[in-house]
Scaffold this active site. Structure first.
Site, PDB file in Angstrom:
ATOM      1  N   HIS A 105      68.728 -20.514 -73.228  1.00  0.00           N
ATOM      2  CA  HIS A 105      67.461 -20.503 -74.038  1.00  0.00           C
ATOM      3  C   HIS A 105      67.670 -20.938 -75.526  1.00  0.00           C
ATOM      4  O   HIS A 105      67.384 -20.009 -76.430  1.00  0.00           O
ATOM      5  CB  HIS A 105      67.203 -18.931 -73.898  1.00  0.00           C
TER       6      HIS A 105
ATOM      7  N   ARG B 156      59.363 -20.665 -69.552  1.00  0.00           N
ATOM      8  CA  ARG B 156      59.754 -19.413 -69.214  1.00  0.00           C
ATOM      9  C   ARG B 156      60.230 -19.348 -68.075  1.00  0.00           C
ATOM     10  O   ARG B 156      59.726 -20.028 -66.971  1.00  0.00           O
ATOM     11  CB  ARG B 156      58.739 -18.227 -69.370  1.00  0.00           C
TER      12      ARG B 156
ATOM     13  N   GLU C  99      67.088 -13.324 -67.010  1.00  0.00           N
ATOM     14  CA  GLU C  99      67.732 -13.704 -68.221  1.00  0.00           C
ATOM     15  C   GLU C  99      67.954 -12.902 -69.334  1.00  0.00           C
ATOM     16  O   GLU C  99      67.159 -11.767 -69.411  1.00  0.00           O
ATOM     17  CB  GLU C  99      66.547 -14.942 -68.840  1.00  0.00           C
TER      18      GLU C  99
END
Length: 318
Positions: free
Chosen positions: A280, A233, A261
């Site tokens: 991602h 993360r 993000e």
């Protein structure tokens, strides 16, 4: 949105897959199929739904639906990390994550980033675009020490792919234990372990204990030239602390996740030297779908049979 006919008169499941994709539903079950992109099903169609499989990457659109499921008993995520979903799960409802679903893809991507950064693949791509022949000695993964921080299912999958590269693996998790391939160190040992690492692969979930764990002090503990790879993360890393290390050329980074993000177009991380960024995508590969279908199929069968569910993060009281 599609309502699938079955032997029952009301839908017991809200799914992102059709029964035919799943190979059928439990006996006497009916389902509503919703992909998370289209408008949510009507309240009438959802009134008897007990089992909700959240469409992958559509948690934001799924959260409002939770309050419209009065009969809900189980929420099944298709992500390993559920920090964005957990606060919204109603009291008494069981939440399950997708532990194991992303191990293969995430581990592949972590090793890909590590190798690409070490071998300076972005430099070679730029040289090819400029039609420049750019021979040079570059670092190898062989004989390096790689720390896998967050040694769970994904971390173990990363190690399995690192071993053939003839490198040493340091396993680190929240608490110490023994794993099949060797000892797992506790996170309290990080100050003494970090100087040994030529690379750190982060596979940590985001919790209050891991948020910005990789701060200025952590980064200062790494040796010059070390590589930081993050497939966990983004907020595990303090971006403002990482940027000076990258700009100084002391550290290298391969980041599949960032904080913030998505990364805004004008964010300085985009242009930081020694940095390779992917958006991602570690888990979004061809390996996802067959494993997701197998997980959902298994969990539905367990629930219908009254058997314990796998990957329970928080248990309801029903």
């Amino acid at each position: 949105m599609t309502v699938l006919a079955g032997n029952a008169t009301t839908a017991r499941a809200l799914l992102p897959y059709t029964p035919s994709e799943l190979g059928g539903l439990p006996a006497d079950w009916r389902a509503v199929v919703w992909n998370g992109r289209d408008p949510a099903p009507t309240a009438g169609a959802l009134r008897s739904v007990e089992f909700f499989v959240v469409p992958y990457t559509h948690t934001a659109s799924a959260v409002p639906v939770l309050s419209r499921l009065p009969a809900l008993r189980v929420v099944q995520s298709q992500s390993a990390g559920v920090e964005d979903l957990l606060p919204h799960v109603p009291e008494g409802v069981t939440l399950c994550n997708a532990r194991g679903l992303h191990d293969t893809s995430a581990a592949e991507h972590a090793v890909t980033l590590l190798l690409a950064v070490l071998r300076r693949i972005p430099e070679l791509v730029r040289a090819q675009e400029a039609r420049q022949w750019f021979p040079a000695f570059r670092p190898a993964l062989a004989d390096r020490t790689v720390m896998v921080l967050g040694y769970g299912a994904i971390g173990a999958a990363v190690e399995a792919r690192l071993v053939p590269f003839e490198c040493e693996v340091l396993r680190v998790a929240r608490t110490a234990r023994t794993a099949p391939h060797g000892p797992v160190h506790a996170m309290v040992e990080l100050p003494s372990l970090l100087p040994r690492a030529d690379a750190v692969v982060l596979t940590l979930p985001l919790t209050e204990g891991t948020r910005r764990l990789v701060d200025a002090g952590f980064l200062a503990g790494l040796r010059d030239g070390a590589v930081l790879v993050n497939v966990g993360r983004g907020a595990v890393v303090d971006t403002e602390a990482l940027l000076p290390e990258l700009r100084a050329g002391r550290l290298w980074a391969g980041l599949d996740v960032t904080d913030p993000e998505p990364l805004p177009p004008d964010h300085p991380l985009w242009t930081a030297p020694n940095t390779l960024i992917s958006p991602h995508v570690a888990a979004t590969t061809s390996a996802f779908r067959p494993r997701a279908l197998a997980l959902v199929r298994s969990q539905l069968a367990r629930y219908a049979a009254g058997a314990p569910l796998a990957n329970v993060v928080s248990a309801g009281r029903n």
